[in-house]
Design a protein around this motif. Structure first.
Motif, PDB file in Angstrom:
ATOM      1  N   GLN A 193     -30.338 -27.426 -20.377  1.00 22.84           N
ATOM      2  CA  GLN A 193     -30.498 -28.238 -21.585  1.00 22.84           C
ATOM      3  C   GLN A 193     -30.888 -27.364 -22.778  1.00 22.84           C
ATOM      4  O   GLN A 193     -30.385 -27.564 -23.891  1.00 22.84           O
ATOM      5  N   LEU A 194     -31.774 -26.402 -22.543  1.00 22.59           N
ATOM      6  CA  LEU A 194     -32.163 -25.474 -23.606  1.00 22.59           C
ATOM      7  C   LEU A 194     -30.973 -24.660 -24.093  1.00 22.59           C
ATOM      8  O   LEU A 194     -30.794 -24.469 -25.297  1.00 22.59           O
ATOM      9  N   GLN A 195     -30.191 -24.171 -23.150  1.00 23.47           N
ATOM     10  CA  GLN A 195     -29.041 -23.351 -23.526  1.00 23.47           C
ATOM     11  C   GLN A 195     -28.048 -24.150 -24.363  1.00 23.47           C
ATOM     12  O   GLN A 195     -27.526 -23.646 -25.366  1.00 23.47           O
ATOM     13  N   GLN A 196     -27.800 -25.397 -23.982  1.00 18.76           N
ATOM     14  CA  GLN A 196     -26.895 -26.245 -24.767  1.00 18.76           C
ATOM     15  C   GLN A 196     -27.428 -26.444 -26.187  1.00 18.76           C
ATOM     16  O   GLN A 196     -26.671 -26.351 -27.160  1.00 18.76           O
ATOM     17  N   LEU A 197     -28.729 -26.696 -26.294  1.00 20.33           N
ATOM     18  CA  LEU A 197     -29.337 -26.900 -27.601  1.00 20.33           C
ATOM     19  C   LEU A 197     -29.292 -25.615 -28.432  1.00 20.33           C
ATOM     20  O   LEU A 197     -28.936 -25.639 -29.611  1.00 20.33           O
ATOM     21  N   GLU A 198     -29.623 -24.488 -27.817  1.00 18.41           N
ATOM     22  CA  GLU A 198     -29.570 -23.211 -28.542  1.00 18.41           C
ATOM     23  C   GLU A 198     -28.151 -22.896 -28.999  1.00 18.41           C
ATOM     24  O   GLU A 198     -27.949 -22.446 -30.124  1.00 18.41           O
ATOM     25  N   ASP A 199     -27.175 -23.136 -28.139  1.00 14.42           N
ATOM     26  CA  ASP A 199     -25.782 -22.878 -28.514  1.00 14.42           C
ATOM     27  C   ASP A 199     -25.365 -23.743 -29.703  1.00 14.42           C
ATOM     28  O   ASP A 199     -24.677 -23.271 -30.611  1.00 14.42           O
ATOM     29  N   ALA A 200     -25.806 -25.000 -29.703  1.00  9.21           N
ATOM     30  CA  ALA A 200     -25.447 -25.916 -30.790  1.00  9.21           C
ATOM     31  C   ALA A 200     -26.161 -25.560 -32.093  1.00  9.21           C
ATOM     32  O   ALA A 200     -25.608 -25.755 -33.171  1.00  9.21           O
ATOM     33  N   ALA A 201     -27.373 -25.035 -32.002  1.00  9.09           N
ATOM     34  CA  ALA A 201     -28.191 -24.786 -33.190  1.00  9.09           C
ATOM     35  C   ALA A 201     -28.211 -23.312 -33.609  1.00  9.09           C
ATOM     36  O   ALA A 201     -29.030 -22.924 -34.433  1.00  9.09           O
ATOM     37  N   LYS A 202     -27.339 -22.492 -33.035  1.00  7.12           N
ATOM     38  CA  LYS A 202     -27.322 -21.062 -33.380  1.00  7.12           C
ATOM     39  C   LYS A 202     -27.107 -20.873 -34.863  1.00  7.12           C
ATOM     40  O   LYS A 202     -26.373 -21.634 -35.463  1.00  7.12           O
ATOM     41  N   PRO A 203     -27.687 -19.856 -35.446  1.00 10.77           N
ATOM     42  CA  PRO A 203     -28.596 -18.855 -34.900  1.00 10.77           C
ATOM     43  C   PRO A 203     -30.065 -19.228 -35.102  1.00 10.77           C
ATOM     44  O   PRO A 203     -30.947 -18.436 -34.853  1.00 10.77           O
ATOM     45  N   GLU A 204     -30.326 -20.459 -35.566  1.00 13.07           N
ATOM     46  CA  GLU A 204     -31.682 -20.845 -35.946  1.00 13.07           C
ATOM     47  C   GLU A 204     -32.654 -20.988 -34.784  1.00 13.07           C
ATOM     48  O   GLU A 204     -33.848 -20.847 -34.955  1.00 13.07           O
ATOM     49  N   LEU A 205     -32.149 -21.328 -33.593  1.00 10.31           N
ATOM     50  CA  LEU A 205     -33.039 -21.676 -32.493  1.00 10.31           C
ATOM     51  C   LEU A 205     -32.887 -20.711 -31.326  1.00 10.31           C
ATOM     52  O   LEU A 205     -31.790 -20.520 -30.811  1.00 10.31           O
ATOM     53  N   GLU A 206     -34.000 -20.104 -30.956  1.00  7.61           N
ATOM     54  CA  GLU A 206     -34.067 -19.253 -29.767  1.00  7.61           C
ATOM     55  C   GLU A 206     -35.463 -19.462 -29.191  1.00  7.61           C
ATOM     56  O   GLU A 206     -36.468 -19.208 -29.851  1.00  7.61           O
ATOM     57  N   VAL A 207     -35.528 -19.968 -27.966  1.00  5.96           N
ATOM     58  CA  VAL A 207     -36.798 -20.447 -27.411  1.00  5.96           C
ATOM     59  C   VAL A 207     -37.248 -19.593 -26.232  1.00  5.96           C
ATOM     60  O   VAL A 207     -36.434 -19.222 -25.383  1.00  5.96           O
ATOM     61  N   VAL A 208     -38.540 -19.325 -26.177  1.00  6.01           N
ATOM     62  CA  VAL A 208     -39.123 -18.604 -25.044  1.00  6.01           C
ATOM     63  C   VAL A 208     -39.050 -19.480 -23.795  1.00  6.01           C
ATOM     64  O   VAL A 208     -39.091 -20.704 -23.878  1.00  6.01           O
TER      65      VAL A 208
END
Length: 189
Positions: A59-74
């Protein structure tokens, strides 16, 4: 520490956004310094079938892919991940100035504002789900038995509950900003 508080980080306008910003700032050092092994297992592929948390990595990866480059989560722990998600939603929300009209909101396709709004809501929802995972004692035991984690600390479970509530407040705040932008605001009534 997986992240650091930067001078000049926005707390947000008076009201719910500022309350969340102050809470994040005040909890920053203690969360950043908390041992990931005691802050809840972040669910990965196949864990749910074995009695562990749902796959939040996907789920995190899908969200990060959609919100690139703004979102990168630990991803070091559930609490650290949820905290980072809520921080991103907060920082994005305090700068969120959608420029929409009611007619634009009904058109096919979506604007950048609508996409960003969707990403913020998804991130807040995912943070809330991860917070529930952190508080789940069965998932804590699963992490200890199968993933070299320690029992999730009382601190992590308590902080996760506070964080879950702040994520809910941010969703309301973002929904209000979006409603105002298309003229649907009830003026707080």
């Amino acid at each position: 520490a997986p992240f650091t508080w930067t001078d000049g980080t926005k707390l947000g306008p008076k009201g719910p956004a500022e309350e969340v910003g102050v809470w994040l700032r005040d909890k920053w050092e203690v969360v950043a310094g908390a041992s990931p092994e005691e802050c809840g297992l972040l669910g990965g592929e196949g864990m749910e079938a074995q009695g562990g948390p749902p796959d939040r990595f996907a789920q995190l990866q899908q969200l990060e892919d959609a919100a690139k480059p703004e979102l990168e989560v630990v991803r070091v722990s559930g609490l650290h991940c949820a905290f980072a998600l809520v921080f991103w939603v907060h920082q994005t929300a305090v700068d969120f100035r959608p420029n929409l009209s009611l007619t634009a909101a009904g058109q096919k396709g979506s604007s950048m504002s609508e996409d960003l709004f969707g990403h913020m809501v998804k991130a807040a929802n995912l943070a809330q789900q991860i917070c529930r995972d952190v508080r789940n004692l069965a998932f804590s035991e699963f992490g200890r038995k199968h993933h070299a984690m320690k029992d999730t600390s009382v601190f992590a479970r308590k902080t996760a509950e506070e964080l879950r509530q702040h994520a809910a407040a941010l969703k309301e705040y973002v929904n209000g900003v979006m409603a105002d932008s298309i003229g649907l605001s009830t003026g707080g009534a």
